[in-house]
Structure formats: C-alpha cells, structure tokens
Scaffold this active site. Sequence first.
Site, PDB file in Angstrom:
ATOM      1  N   LYS A 157      -0.890 -16.230   9.263  1.00 43.23           N
ATOM      2  CA  LYS A 157      -0.025 -15.335  10.037  1.00 43.23           C
ATOM      3  C   LYS A 157       0.842 -16.044  11.088  1.00 43.23           C
ATOM      4  O   LYS A 157       1.948 -16.449  10.798  1.00 43.23           O
ATOM      5  CB  LYS A 157      -0.863 -14.233  10.674  1.00 43.23           C
ATOM      6  CG  LYS A 157      -1.385 -13.224   9.661  1.00 43.23           C
ATOM      7  CD  LYS A 157      -2.034 -12.055  10.349  1.00 43.23           C
ATOM      8  CE  LYS A 157      -2.624 -11.049   9.398  1.00 43.23           C
ATOM      9  NZ  LYS A 157      -1.661 -10.140   8.798  1.00 43.23           N
ATOM     10  N   TYR A 213       0.814  -1.213   0.000  1.00 48.33           N
ATOM     11  CA  TYR A 213       0.000   0.000   0.000  1.00 48.33           C
ATOM     12  C   TYR A 213       0.855   1.273   0.000  1.00 48.33           C
ATOM     13  O   TYR A 213       0.657   2.171   0.816  1.00 48.33           O
ATOM     14  CB  TYR A 213      -0.938  -0.004   1.216  1.00 48.33           C
ATOM     15  CG  TYR A 213      -2.034  -1.039   1.097  1.00 48.33           C
ATOM     16  CD1 TYR A 213      -3.166  -0.761   0.339  1.00 48.33           C
ATOM     17  CD2 TYR A 213      -1.938  -2.271   1.714  1.00 48.33           C
ATOM     18  CE1 TYR A 213      -4.176  -1.711   0.203  1.00 48.33           C
ATOM     19  CE2 TYR A 213      -2.947  -3.221   1.583  1.00 48.33           C
ATOM     20  CZ  TYR A 213      -4.066  -2.921   0.823  1.00 48.33           C
ATOM     21  OH  TYR A 213      -5.061  -3.852   0.688  1.00 48.33           O
ATOM     22  N   TYR A 267     -11.912  -6.970   7.074  1.00 48.66           N
ATOM     23  CA  TYR A 267     -10.752  -7.132   6.179  1.00 48.66           C
ATOM     24  C   TYR A 267     -10.432  -8.624   6.093  1.00 48.66           C
ATOM     25  O   TYR A 267     -10.292  -9.299   7.125  1.00 48.66           O
ATOM     26  CB  TYR A 267      -9.520  -6.363   6.690  1.00 48.66           C
ATOM     27  CG  TYR A 267      -8.352  -6.590   5.773  1.00 48.66           C
ATOM     28  CD1 TYR A 267      -8.222  -5.877   4.584  1.00 48.66           C
ATOM     29  CD2 TYR A 267      -7.407  -7.579   6.042  1.00 48.66           C
ATOM     30  CE1 TYR A 267      -7.187  -6.134   3.703  1.00 48.66           C
ATOM     31  CE2 TYR A 267      -6.368  -7.846   5.169  1.00 48.66           C
ATOM     32  CZ  TYR A 267      -6.259  -7.115   4.006  1.00 48.66           C
ATOM     33  OH  TYR A 267      -5.241  -7.382   3.126  1.00 48.66           O
ATOM     34  N   ASP A 316     -12.767 -16.067  10.003  1.00 53.62           N
ATOM     35  CA  ASP A 316     -11.420 -15.726   9.554  1.00 53.62           C
ATOM     36  C   ASP A 316     -10.609 -15.369  10.806  1.00 53.62           C
ATOM     37  O   ASP A 316     -10.708 -14.262  11.329  1.00 53.62           O
ATOM     38  CB  ASP A 316     -11.503 -14.548   8.579  1.00 53.62           C
ATOM     39  CG  ASP A 316     -10.122 -14.051   8.149  1.00 53.62           C
ATOM     40  OD1 ASP A 316      -9.121 -14.507   8.725  1.00 53.62           O
ATOM     41  OD2 ASP A 316     -10.062 -13.187   7.248  1.00 53.62           O
TER      42      ASP A 316
HETATM   43  N1  PMP Z   1      -7.673 -12.090   6.970  1.00 54.08           N
HETATM   44  C1  PMP Z   1      -7.338 -11.282   7.980  1.00 54.08           C
HETATM   45  C2  PMP Z   1      -8.283 -11.152   9.152  1.00 54.08           C
HETATM   46  C3  PMP Z   1      -6.146 -10.575   7.954  1.00 54.08           C
HETATM   47  O1  PMP Z   1      -5.825  -9.744   8.972  1.00 54.08           O
HETATM   48  C4  PMP Z   1      -5.272 -10.741   6.845  1.00 54.08           C
HETATM   49  C5  PMP Z   1      -3.943 -10.006   6.738  1.00 54.08           C
HETATM   50  N2  PMP Z   1      -3.848  -8.778   7.347  1.00 54.08           N
HETATM   51  C6  PMP Z   1      -5.659 -11.595   5.810  1.00 54.08           C
HETATM   52  C7  PMP Z   1      -6.861 -12.253   5.907  1.00 54.08           C
HETATM   53  C8  PMP Z   1      -4.808 -11.786   4.589  1.00 54.08           C
HETATM   54  O2  PMP Z   1      -3.651 -12.495   4.890  1.00 54.08           O
HETATM   55  P1  PMP Z   1      -2.366 -12.366   3.951  1.00 54.08           P
HETATM   56  O3  PMP Z   1      -1.885 -10.968   4.057  1.00 54.08           O
HETATM   57  O4  PMP Z   1      -1.413 -13.386   4.519  1.00 54.08           O
HETATM   58  O5  PMP Z   1      -2.801 -12.732   2.565  1.00 54.08           O
END
Ligand code: PMP
Length: 429
Positions: A274, A17, A144, A245
Amino acid sequence: MTQDDLAFDQRHIWHPYTSMTRPLPVYPVASASGCELQLSTGETLVEGMSSWWATLHGYNHPRLNAALKTQIDQMSHVMFGGITHQPAVDLCRKLVAMTPAPLECVFLADTGSVAVEVAMKMALQYWHAKGEPRQRFLTFRNGYHGDTFGAMSVCDPDNSMHSLWKGYLAENLFAPAPQSRFDGEWDEADMVGFARMMAAHRHEIAAVILEPVVQGAGGMRMYHPEWLKRIRKMCDREGILLIADEIATGFGRTGKLFACEHADISPDILCLGKALTGGTMTLSATLATREIADTISDGEAGCFMHGPTFMGNPLACAVANESLAILQSGDWQGQVAAIEGQLKRELNDAAASENVADVRVLGAIGVVETHYPVNQAVLQKFFVERGVWVRPFGKLIYLMPPYIITQEQLTRLTSAVVDAVNIPAHFVI
Ligand code: PMP
C-alpha cells in the site's frame, strides 16, 4: 469523460466488489493533487481515504513525480532473475534498516495479496525444509489479508464467503477476534480461545498470521497491543512463526512507524505494501529473518519457490525510495498525532447519533461504526455533494486521510460524516 464512457464502464468493467448487473455509480476522476480529487464533472473532493491507505504525502507530489520521471529515463522495468539494480538495492537497504533487526531478507512483489501469499509460502517451505511439514495457519476472525486464495484462506470466513470455496480453499484455524480494545483494559479472558486453539493444534501450525493492532477491511477493529506480546511469547514457546501483515498499518498510519511497535515485538515475517510507494505504484515487500531464509534455501528445493515477472520493478522501487525519504525527513509523527487529536474531537459528535454504535480513533484512522449497513449509493452521493471523498462499506464509515491534510480539509471530512449519520435514508434499516 463522456456519458458514453460511463455507460461503457458500467457495462464492461468490473470494479472492486461491485455487481456487473446492478453496478453502483462510479465517479470519474480527471486529476488529483495534494489532498484533493478533481472530478471530470467539475467537483473537487477532499480525499478521506488515501486511496485505501496508500497516499501518504498527497497526490501529484513533485518529488515523487520527479523520482518517477528520472527513473523512466533510465529504465522502467527489467527482469530481476540474474539481474539487480540500484533502486531495488537502495529500497531493500532502507527496509532492512527501518524494520526490526531480525528481519533482514527482503522479497519484493507487486501487490499486498501477493506479499501475503509469499509470507505464507515461506512459512510452509520453512517447515518442509525442517522435515516437519506443517500446513495450517492460525489467525483471528474478522481479519483481512487479501483476495488471492492463500490470503483468502486466512480472511474472516464469513466476510470472504468461505462457503463459496469449500473444498478448494485451505481450511485454517480461526480464533475469536480480540475483544480488548486498544485504549481499554486488557482482559485476560480474551486470550482463552486463541490459546486453546494453539495448544490443540501446536504441531500442525506453520504460523500465526495477523494484522497488528488494527484489523482493517474485516471490521476496522482496534485491539489491545498486549495481544501481540502474548502471541509473540506463545509462538516462541511452541516454535511457531509469527507473520505480521502491516500492509495497511505500516509507515506511520497507527502513530508508530509499524504497528508492532505498539507492543515492542518483532514478527518472523513482515508484509508491507500500500503506502510503500506513497500510493503511486503497486509494490509490496515480504521481509523474513535470516534463519527462515537460510532454512528454506538449504531445504529440498534449494531456493524459495517464487519469482514474479515484475519483481523489483525499478520504477516502483525508485518512487518507494523517494516516498520513504519524504517520510523519514518529514514530521509524520506530528502530522499523525494532530490528525488523531482532531479526529477524536470532531468524530466524537457522531457518537450522539442513535444510528451510531461506536466511534474509535487510532493514529490517522477514524472509524464510525453504525447500527445498520449503509446505503452505499445514497451515502456516496451525499458525500460527493458535500465535496468529500469517503467510501463507506457495511456498517463502517471511516476516514484515513493523507498525512498532509490541513485542519480545514479534515473538518470538512469529519463534519460530513457527523451529518451523514443523522440521516436515516443513508442506512438500510
Ligand atoms: N493485507 C491487508 C491488511 C490489507 O488491508 C490489504 C488490502 N486492503 C491486503 C493485505 C491486500 O493488498 P492488495 O489489495 O494490494 O492485494
């Protein structure tokens, strides 16, 4: 790293970004250990971000390094089609055991966004296999879920600029973001918008997708767990799938191993990423119930239509196994509780600033929301000069340190944040 390297970086390398025409400065990290980043310019910074929720046990952890080195000598990678290996079996066994019982079929992928794509595709294929195609997802505003197109289609429409992708991006359903705070009163009226949307579209909705309890990159908002109980019930009543998620919240960050535990519910599909490898390598997992896996497999396609090249990467699985072993044998609950207590005590001082709109803390996550957007370049420089690594965005200055952080290190972070919010030059007013 030379000035020439930095100039090359600015000219030729995209950062997350970040503009290519007006790039913000980047800080060269030469090495990292424990809770510290060492810059090649000599400074040492206390890590407040866990490299975006990932680094639980600190950098350069001897056990994680050893697990990687041992695995390298066996094999770094081998395809997963028609082949299996011990690190993947061990990891999936662990994931099935540590997540709620109905989740028992694991799909390994490489990033969080892909785990979300996989979860959404599973939901679509599930309904297709049932002969009742449903093609929409219901989610909250301010969510997100990643940067790929499926994931983006369920991110907050304003934050992820849905206007840019109109005609290309799937048009999903966005309920108002939860207002009842995690530690506040449950407000029955909060549910109205969501319930109406679900009722109006109940035969089209393949799944509800949400970040349980903490909405991360879409606003660092912490909402009441009663939401999850209600949504679980509504989904059950309508036969709609629930995707949690937990890519950001998983592995203890909110004070529970998984954030769904705050409401004692289990999703039908769970996304992890993560911190799965302790922040060392890229790996994600999507877990589903047996019913979902069987329905998909008995449908027209005969299998789930996905299979990334680096699926089940042995090196990533081996280090994930070790990271989970460290987590499970350590005192993460005590560590996260101590961080939570200290964040609450020390960040509270920021609330007195006229520039601050809200201070909130849950588990090892501390958030200071400001009235004005931060001047990222100026504020970042201030933090580096204070010897801390904090990466604010928008109106959010937040901390989510590795669990091993010491009290003194955390105080360095919180005091830098408290001092930062009192300086008007740090904001675009
Ligand atoms: N879902 C959530 C809740 C996230 O916080 C993130 C990353 N910030 C993602 C999906 C996407 O993961 P990545 O950046 O490893 O593709």
